[in-house]
Design an enzyme around this catalytic site. Structure first.
Site, PDB file in Angstrom:
ATOM      1  N   ILE A 198      64.258  37.378  66.150  1.00  0.00           N
ATOM      2  CA  ILE A 198      63.500  37.246  64.890  1.00  0.00           C
ATOM      3  C   ILE A 198      62.403  36.219  65.147  1.00  0.00           C
ATOM      4  CG2 ILE A 198      63.501  36.691  62.418  1.00  0.00           C
ATOM      5  CD1 ILE A 198      66.505  37.106  62.325  1.00  0.00           C
ATOM      6  N   ASP A 199      61.160  36.657  65.156  1.00  0.00           N
ATOM      7  CA  ASP A 199      60.049  35.702  65.222  1.00  0.00           C
ATOM      8  C   ASP A 199      59.546  35.524  63.795  1.00  0.00           C
ATOM      9  OD1 ASP A 199      58.143  34.016  66.611  1.00  0.00           O
ATOM     10  OD2 ASP A 199      56.667  35.464  65.931  1.00  0.00           O
ATOM     11  N   THR A 220      61.471  33.088  61.824  1.00  0.00           N
ATOM     12  CA  THR A 220      62.810  32.913  61.238  1.00  0.00           C
ATOM     13  C   THR A 220      62.745  32.242  59.868  1.00  0.00           C
ATOM     14  OG1 THR A 220      63.709  32.740  63.459  1.00  0.00           O
ATOM     15  CG2 THR A 220      65.119  31.958  61.695  1.00  0.00           C
ATOM     16  N   ASP A 259      62.532  38.257  71.438  1.00  0.00           N
ATOM     17  CA  ASP A 259      62.657  37.351  70.289  1.00  0.00           C
ATOM     18  C   ASP A 259      63.347  38.138  69.175  1.00  0.00           C
ATOM     19  OD1 ASP A 259      62.538  35.497  68.294  1.00  0.00           O
ATOM     20  OD2 ASP A 259      60.479  34.888  68.703  1.00  0.00           O
ATOM     21  N   GLU A 267      65.370  34.367  73.209  1.00  0.00           N
ATOM     22  CA  GLU A 267      65.175  33.068  72.576  1.00  0.00           C
ATOM     23  C   GLU A 267      66.495  32.340  72.356  1.00  0.00           C
ATOM     24  OE1 GLU A 267      63.199  32.910  68.732  1.00  0.00           O
ATOM     25  OE2 GLU A 267      63.210  30.724  68.810  1.00  0.00           O
ATOM     26  N   ASP A 318      57.814  34.516  72.007  1.00  0.00           N
ATOM     27  CA  ASP A 318      56.939  34.658  70.834  1.00  0.00           C
ATOM     28  C   ASP A 318      55.731  35.539  71.173  1.00  0.00           C
ATOM     29  OD1 ASP A 318      58.375  32.721  69.236  1.00  0.00           O
ATOM     30  OD2 ASP A 318      57.369  31.116  70.344  1.00  0.00           O
TER      31      ASP A 318
HETATM   32  C1  IPD Z   1      57.945  30.382  65.454  1.00  0.00           C
HETATM   33  C2  IPD Z   1      56.878  31.230  64.824  1.00  0.00           C
HETATM   34  C3  IPD Z   1      55.790  30.372  64.207  1.00  0.00           C
HETATM   35  C4  IPD Z   1      55.182  29.435  65.214  1.00  0.00           C
HETATM   36  C5  IPD Z   1      56.242  28.607  65.898  1.00  0.00           C
HETATM   37  C6  IPD Z   1      57.321  29.516  66.498  1.00  0.00           C
HETATM   38  P1  IPD Z   1      60.466  31.302  65.445  1.00  0.00           P
HETATM   39  O1  IPD Z   1      58.947  31.177  66.061  1.00  0.00           O
HETATM   40  O2  IPD Z   1      56.312  32.100  65.778  1.00  0.00           O
HETATM   41  O3  IPD Z   1      54.724  31.130  63.687  1.00  0.00           O
HETATM   42  O4  IPD Z   1      54.259  28.599  64.557  1.00  0.00           O
HETATM   43  O5  IPD Z   1      55.593  27.883  66.911  1.00  0.00           O
HETATM   44  O6  IPD Z   1      58.317  28.714  67.091  1.00  0.00           O
HETATM   45  O7  IPD Z   1      61.038  29.919  65.499  1.00  0.00           O
HETATM   46  O8  IPD Z   1      60.316  31.799  64.065  1.00  0.00           O
HETATM   47  O9  IPD Z   1      61.121  32.268  66.390  1.00  0.00           O
END
Ligand code: IPD
Length: 267
Positions: free
Chosen positions: A89-90, A92, A87, A71, A214
């Site tokens: 940290i998903d 974040t 990813d 990412e 993700d």
């Molecule tokens: C996000 C998370 C979130 C989702 C967003 C993503 P990130 O990823 O998965 O639940 O609603 O579309 O971008 O930015 O925390 O890596």
């Protein structure tokens, strides 16, 4: 070098565990080290970057010729048909606020197909894993998604993008979905939402705008639990749109969403 999915999955799990441990240890010392990406609400912390660095280093130590998509760091070329999708940290925003629903997600693709994945949720002490054809697992427990849930009794997770225009549409779409289902959940991590479908903590999930990092690992967890993961109108899952639920509920959720054109960003 082997491309055995079971061995690749073990390595993904080991690396996801090490990155999660590092993040738990270092989070308390993280102060104000936050930058923004696509919009003022789209944040990246110093620990997203550190986690991705650690993961890339560990992958390359073990398998120097593989490709990596991450990412934060983008695509790194390699010499093999194996690509790691990372990813660091998903979720974040959850991580930033000290909420528990954030994950380290590592998937392994061979010749374009995801064959193994690990989703580590350190704050909950949970490691989700899947190997194509070998099931989805939470620790030693094999996962099965909920079956036979009609739309009106479905607990449905979703998420929202970071862009203002996209969010405005997503708000209108969820307003149409909410009266038709048991309730809505917005957990803040796509990877955990998909693992929640696999464990039966929610019945379904949909979202526009998620990225391969993700959903790559958690998507395999979900499908190996028996769920269908796809896009709208017969298309495969992609950043355009994702729906995930057991067969039956998947079609009902799809048919509710499709006429709402939820894969657009403006009216
Ligand atoms: C996000 C998370 C979130 C989702 C967003 C993503 P990130 O990823 O998965 O639940 O609603 O579309 O971008 O930015 O925390 O890596």
């Amino acid at each position: 070098m082997t491309a055995d999915p079971i061995e690749l999955g073990r390595l993904a799990e080991e690396i996801a565990r090490e990155a999660g441990d590092m993040l738990v240890a270092k989070r308390p010392t993280m102060s104000g080290a936050v930058a923004t990406k696509s919009s003022p609400t789209d944040v990246v912390t110093v620990l997203d970057t550190a986690s991705e660095r650690l993961i890339r280093d560990r992958i390359l130590e073990a398998r120097p010729e593989d490709r990596i998509l991450g990412e934060e760091g983008g695509e790194a070329p390699g010499e093999t048909d194996v690509r790691w999708i990372v990813d660091p940290i998903d979720g974040t925003v959850n991580f930033l606020y000290g909420l528990p629903d954030w994950a380290v997600s590592i998937a392994v693709e061979v010749e374009g197909t995801v064959v193994a994945g690990a989703v580590n949720v350190p704050a909950r002490g949970e490691m989700f894993t899947a190997v194509r054809g070998h099931g989805a697992w939470l620790g030693g427990e094999r996962l099965r998604c909920n079956g036979d849930v009609p739309l009106a009794r479905a607990l449905v997770a979703t998420g929202f993008g970071y862009g203002v225009a996209r969010r405005a549409v997503q708000g209108r779409v969820v307003a149409e979905v909410l009266p038709r289902v048991r309730d809505i959940r917005r957990g803040g991590s796509c990877a955990i939402d998909l693992c929640s479908v696999a464990t039966g903590r929610v019945d379904g999930y949909y979202e526009r705008g998620i990225n391969p990092w993700d959903y790559a690992a958690a998507g395999l967890v979900a499908t190996e639990s028996g769920a269908t993961l796809a896009g709208l109108r017969g298309r495969p899952v992609s950043p355009d749109f994702a729906i995930c639920a057991a067969p039956g509920l998947f079609e009902e959720l799809h048919d509710l969403l499709a006429p709402l054109d939820p894969d657009r960003d403006t009216d």
